[in-house]
Scaffold this motif. Structure first.
Motif, PDB file in Angstrom:
ATOM      1  N   GLY A 106       0.823  -1.212   0.000  1.00 49.61           N
ATOM      2  CA  GLY A 106       0.000   0.000   0.000  1.00 49.61           C
ATOM      3  C   GLY A 106       0.849   1.251   0.000  1.00 49.61           C
ATOM      4  N   ASP A 107       1.894   1.266   0.820  1.00 52.09           N
ATOM      5  CA  ASP A 107       2.780   2.432   0.845  1.00 52.09           C
ATOM      6  C   ASP A 107       3.673   2.504  -0.398  1.00 52.09           C
ATOM      7  OD1 ASP A 107       1.814   3.589   3.077  1.00 52.09           O
ATOM      8  OD2 ASP A 107       3.544   3.197   4.363  1.00 52.09           O
ATOM      9  N   VAL A 108       4.009   1.358  -0.979  1.00 50.09           N
ATOM     10  CA  VAL A 108       4.760   1.376  -2.243  1.00 50.09           C
ATOM     11  C   VAL A 108       3.941   2.065  -3.332  1.00 50.09           C
ATOM     12  CG1 VAL A 108       5.620  -0.075  -4.123  1.00 50.09           C
ATOM     13  CG2 VAL A 108       6.232  -0.604  -1.771  1.00 50.09           C
TER      14      VAL A 108
ATOM     15  N   GLN B 101       4.053   5.770  -2.620  1.00 49.75           N
ATOM     16  CA  GLN B 101       5.323   6.391  -3.011  1.00 49.75           C
ATOM     17  C   GLN B 101       5.452   6.483  -4.529  1.00 49.75           C
ATOM     18  OE1 GLN B 101       8.914   5.213  -0.950  1.00 49.75           O
ATOM     19  NE2 GLN B 101      10.119   5.351  -2.831  1.00 49.75           N
ATOM     20  N   LEU B 102       4.970   5.447  -5.220  1.00 50.24           N
ATOM     21  CA  LEU B 102       5.038   5.468  -6.679  1.00 50.24           C
ATOM     22  C   LEU B 102       4.178   6.596  -7.245  1.00 50.24           C
ATOM     23  CD1 LEU B 102       6.248   4.026  -9.099  1.00 50.24           C
ATOM     24  CD2 LEU B 102       4.331   2.437  -9.066  1.00 50.24           C
ATOM     25  N   GLU B 103       2.987   6.796  -6.672  1.00 43.30           N
ATOM     26  CA  GLU B 103       2.130   7.907  -7.099  1.00 43.30           C
ATOM     27  C   GLU B 103       2.827   9.247  -6.811  1.00 43.30           C
ATOM     28  OE1 GLU B 103      -0.685   7.989  -8.709  1.00 43.30           O
ATOM     29  OE2 GLU B 103      -1.034  10.144  -8.523  1.00 43.30           O
ATOM     30  N   HIS B 104       3.477   9.320  -5.669  1.00 44.74           N
ATOM     31  CA  HIS B 104       4.217  10.536  -5.303  1.00 44.74           C
ATOM     32  C   HIS B 104       5.323  10.819  -6.325  1.00 44.74           C
ATOM     33  CE1 HIS B 104       5.792  13.669  -2.738  1.00 44.74           C
ATOM     34  NE2 HIS B 104       6.945  13.018  -2.517  1.00 44.74           N
ATOM     35  N   SER B 105       5.993   9.748  -6.786  1.00 42.41           N
ATOM     36  CA  SER B 105       7.041   9.908  -7.801  1.00 42.41           C
ATOM     37  C   SER B 105       6.460  10.429  -9.118  1.00 42.41           C
ATOM     38  CB  SER B 105       7.741   8.574  -8.051  1.00 42.41           C
ATOM     39  OG  SER B 105       8.532   8.207  -6.957  1.00 42.41           O
TER      40      SER B 105
ATOM     41  N   ILE C 158      19.383  -6.695  -3.853  1.00 39.01           N
ATOM     42  CA  ILE C 158      19.320  -5.304  -4.302  1.00 39.01           C
ATOM     43  C   ILE C 158      18.645  -4.485  -3.198  1.00 39.01           C
ATOM     44  CG2 ILE C 158      18.500  -3.735  -6.080  1.00 39.01           C
ATOM     45  CD1 ILE C 158      18.337  -6.123  -7.959  1.00 39.01           C
ATOM     46  N   PRO C 159      19.426  -3.695  -2.456  1.00 39.84           N
ATOM     47  CA  PRO C 159      18.826  -2.925  -1.356  1.00 39.84           C
ATOM     48  C   PRO C 159      18.074  -1.710  -1.896  1.00 39.84           C
ATOM     49  CG  PRO C 159      21.235  -3.158  -1.138  1.00 39.84           C
ATOM     50  CD  PRO C 159      20.879  -3.509  -2.540  1.00 39.84           C
ATOM     51  N   ARG C 160      16.918  -1.453  -1.323  1.00 41.18           N
ATOM     52  CA  ARG C 160      16.162  -0.237  -1.645  1.00 41.18           C
ATOM     53  C   ARG C 160      15.687   0.388  -0.343  1.00 41.18           C
ATOM     54  NH1 ARG C 160      13.991  -3.439  -5.879  1.00 41.18           N
ATOM     55  NH2 ARG C 160      14.662  -2.722  -7.941  1.00 41.18           N
ATOM     56  N   PHE C 161      16.107   1.640  -0.118  1.00 39.61           N
ATOM     57  CA  PHE C 161      15.662   2.405   1.043  1.00 39.61           C
ATOM     58  C   PHE C 161      14.908   3.627   0.527  1.00 39.61           C
ATOM     59  CE2 PHE C 161      19.479   0.115   2.327  1.00 39.61           C
ATOM     60  CZ  PHE C 161      19.100  -0.444   3.531  1.00 39.61           C
ATOM     61  N   SER C 162      13.823   3.952   1.187  1.00 38.14           N
ATOM     62  CA  SER C 162      12.990   5.074   0.739  1.00 38.14           C
ATOM     63  C   SER C 162      13.523   6.390   1.294  1.00 38.14           C
ATOM     64  CB  SER C 162      11.544   4.868   1.192  1.00 38.14           C
ATOM     65  OG  SER C 162      10.776   6.013   0.901  1.00 38.14           O
TER      66      SER C 162
ATOM     67  N   ASP D 249       5.777   2.182   5.912  1.00 37.46           N
ATOM     68  CA  ASP D 249       5.806   0.726   5.688  1.00 37.46           C
ATOM     69  C   ASP D 249       6.614   0.349   4.452  1.00 37.46           C
ATOM     70  OD1 ASP D 249       4.280  -0.515   7.815  1.00 37.46           O
ATOM     71  OD2 ASP D 249       2.608   0.682   7.073  1.00 37.46           O
ATOM     72  N   ALA D 250       6.960   1.357   3.636  1.00 38.94           N
ATOM     73  CA  ALA D 250       7.815   1.097   2.471  1.00 38.94           C
ATOM     74  C   ALA D 250       9.223   1.671   2.697  1.00 38.94           C
ATOM     75  CB  ALA D 250       7.197   1.703   1.212  1.00 38.94           C
ATOM     76  N   ALA D 251       9.594   1.861   3.949  1.00 38.35           N
ATOM     77  CA  ALA D 251      10.914   2.438   4.253  1.00 38.35           C
ATOM     78  C   ALA D 251      12.030   1.552   3.702  1.00 38.35           C
ATOM     79  CB  ALA D 251      11.073   2.629   5.750  1.00 38.35           C
ATOM     80  N   GLU D 252      11.824   0.249   3.741  1.00 36.42           N
ATOM     81  CA  GLU D 252      12.791  -0.703   3.193  1.00 36.42           C
ATOM     82  C   GLU D 252      12.030  -1.647   2.256  1.00 36.42           C
ATOM     83  OE1 GLU D 252      14.335  -2.537   6.662  1.00 36.42           O
ATOM     84  OE2 GLU D 252      15.628  -0.851   7.199  1.00 36.42           O
ATOM     85  N   PHE D 253      12.565  -1.848   1.053  1.00 42.05           N
ATOM     86  CA  PHE D 253      11.880  -2.680   0.061  1.00 42.05           C
ATOM     87  C   PHE D 253      12.950  -3.408  -0.766  1.00 42.05           C
ATOM     88  CE2 PHE D 253       9.174  -3.485  -3.700  1.00 42.05           C
ATOM     89  CZ  PHE D 253       8.049  -3.975  -3.066  1.00 42.05           C
TER      90      PHE D 253
END
Length: 410
Positions: free
Chosen positions: A36-38, A41-45, A68-72, A80-84
Motif C-alpha cells: 500500500g505504501d509502495v 510512493q510510486l504515485e508521489h514519484s 538489491i537494497p532499496r531504502f525510501s 511501511d515502504a521504508a525498506e523494500f
C-alpha cells in the motif's frame, strides 16, 4: 486494514488494453501495508517526477551480492515502504518448476516478504521483491532449504538463463540444462563475490532461434547449431504442399529463404542446397514435421553481446563456429573457454566496461590472441554475415589452418 492512497496517475495505467502491474499491486495491497505504501510512493514519484529509492549495501552471510537494497527517501510519508529490498534467486535451468515448489516459494515470500514475486526478471532471476532488512537472511535461508541459491548482482558473473531445451523443443541441438548447470557451478565464486570490471552474462539457446536472446544480451552466448544437412522427410513435405498449396509454400517458405537455397520440385518435394544454408531456421519453423536440424549437432560460441552502456548495443561475435557439447570433456572445454575469457577481461577491462566494449577498444585480433584462440575463416561478426578474418598472406594462413585441422583430426 491495508493503507489506501489516492493514485490518480497510476489509475491511468490500468486503462489500456493490456493487463497492468498496477492492478496486481492494488490486489496485493489489500493484504499488505508495505505494498500500500509502495503504491503511495510510486504515485508521489509520478506527481513530482522524481524517484525516491536509494541503494546501499546489504547481503546475506558469506555472500557479496545477490540482494538489491532499496531504502525510501520519503519514509516519513510512507513508513511501511521504508525498506523494500529484492532477493535475486537463480532459476532452474530451462525454467522448469513444478507447482509444489512454486507454492513453497510463494509461502516463503508471504511469510518473510511482501508477497510480490516476479518470474523472471530481465536478468533471468526469480525476483523476490519487498523485504525488510531483518527478513533478508531468514528469507534466503528458507529459499536455500528448497534448493535455490542467490543470483548475481553488481560487478560479477550474473545469473544465467537457458531455453526450455530438448525437454519441450525438438529443435534443441545440445543439452542446454547440462551446459547451463556445468558452467554456473564452475563460476559460483565469481557469481557470489563481485570482483570483476562489471557484469558478465552467460546464456544458452538450444538452436539458432535463440529464444534466450543470447546474441543480444550475453557476454558469452552458447547457441545450438548443426554442421551437416537439414533432415528432410519428403513424405511430410508432400503432405504440407498438398494441404497448403504450392502458392503458399512458395510465398511463405521458398522465397523467404535468405540465401534462396531451397527449391520446390515438380513432384512437391524440396531440394536444399545445404552448403548455402545460413541456419536462419525459417523453413524448419514453418514445416515442423517435414524439416528438422541436422544430426551432427553442437553449438556456436559468441562473445560481446550487450545493451547500451559506454557504447551502443552490440551483437555477439562468433569466436567458435562449432563446438560439440555431448560429453563431460566437451563441457569442460566450454568452461575452460569461459575461464580464459573472464580472466583476460578481468585483467584488461576498464571499470564498468563490458567484455564487448573491451573488445571494441582493444581490437578483436588482440582479444583472440589474449585468450589463446587461433583464427578461423569460419569466424564471423555475427550469424549470416561475412568472415571478419582478413585475407592478408592468405596462402600462408590457409596452410596454418589446414595444419590445425589435420592435427585436430589426428
Amino acid at each position: 486494514m491495508a493503507k489506501k492512497h489516492e493514485t490518480p496517475n497510476l489509475d491511468q495505467l490500468e486503462s489500456g488494453p493490456w493487463p497492468s502491474f498496477v492492478t496486481g499491486l492494488k490486489r496485493l495491497a489489500e493484504r499488505s501495508d508495505m505494498i500500500g505504501d509502495v503504491l503511495g510512493q510510486l504515485e508521489h514519484s509520478y506527481q513530482t517526477r522524481k524517484g525516491y529509492w536509494k541503494g546501499g549495501t546489504l547481503t546475506v552471510r558469506g555472500y557479496g551480492g545477490g540482494v538489491i537494497p532499496r531504502f525510501s527517501e520519503v519514509a516519513d510519508q510512507f513508513p511501511d515502504a521504508a525498506e523494500f529490498h529484492t532477493l535475486r534467486i537463480m532459476p532452474a535451468p530451462g525454467m522448469h518448476y513444478n507447482t509444489d515448489i512454486l507454492r513453497k516459494l510463494c509461502d516463503v515470500w508471504d511469510e518473510h516478504g511482501s508477497g510480490l514475486l516476479a518470474l523472471h526478471g530481465q536478468s533471468g532471476d526469480m525476483m523476490f521483491q519487498g523485504a525488510r532488512s531483518e527478513q533478508v537472511q531468514p528469507a534466503f535461508d528458507a529459499i536455500n532449504e528448497l534448493g535455490f541459491d542467490l543470483g548475481g548482482a553488481g560487478p560479477s558473473v550474473r545469473t544465467s538463463m537457458s531455453c526450455v531445451g530438448s525437454a519441450r523443443c525438438e529443435h534443441s541441438c545440445y543439452s542446454e540444462a547440462n551446459a547451463h548447470r556445468k558452467v554456473m557451478n564452475s563460476f559460483v565464486d565469481d557469481l557470489h563475490r563481485p570482483s570483476l570490471p562489471y557484469k558478465f552474462k552467460f546464456k544458452f539457446s538450444g538452436c539458432p532461434n535463440d529464444c534466450m536472446n543470447s546474441i543480444q544480451r550475453a557476454d558469452m552466448a552458447v547457441i545450438g547449431t548443426w554442421r551437416d544437412d537439414i533432415q528432410v522427410k519428403q513424405d511430410e513435405v508432400r503432405k504440407f504442399v498438398q494441404e497448403r498449396g504450392r502458392h503458399e509454400v512458395i510465398d511463405n517458405v521458398i522465397t523467404r529463404c535468405p540465401t534462396r537455397c531451397i527449391t520446390l520440385k515438380d513432384d512437391d518435394t524440396i531440394e536444399i542446397d545445404n552448403r548455402n544454408c545460413v541456419r536462419c531456421m525459417h523453413c524448419i519453423n514453418v514445416m515442423t514435421k517435414a524439416l528438422s536440424p541436422g544430426q551432427d549437432r553442437g553449438a556456436t560460441i559468441l562473445v560481446g553481446g550487450k545493451r547500451t552502456l559506454k557504447i551502443g548495443d552490440l551483437f555477439g561475435t562468433v569466436i567458435v563456429p562449432f563446438m560439440k557439447l555431448d560429453t563431460e570433456e566437451d563441457l569442460d572445454r566450454l568452461v575452460a573457454l569461459g575461464e580464459s575469457i573472464i580472466d583476460f577481461w578481468a585483467e584488461n577491462g576498464l571499470e564498468h566496461e563490458r567484455c564487448g566494449e573491451m573488445i571494441d577498444r582493444i581490437g578483436l585480433a588482440n582479444f583472440l590472441e589474449g585468450i589463446g584462440l587461433d583464427v578461423d575463416p569460419s569466424m564471423i561478426v555475427h550469424p549470416r554475415t561475412s568472415s571478419y578474418i582478413r585475407t592478408d598472406k592468405w596462402d600462408e594462413e590457409a596452410e596454418k589452418w589446414r595444419a590445425r585441422q589435420a592435427e585436430g583430426a589426428a
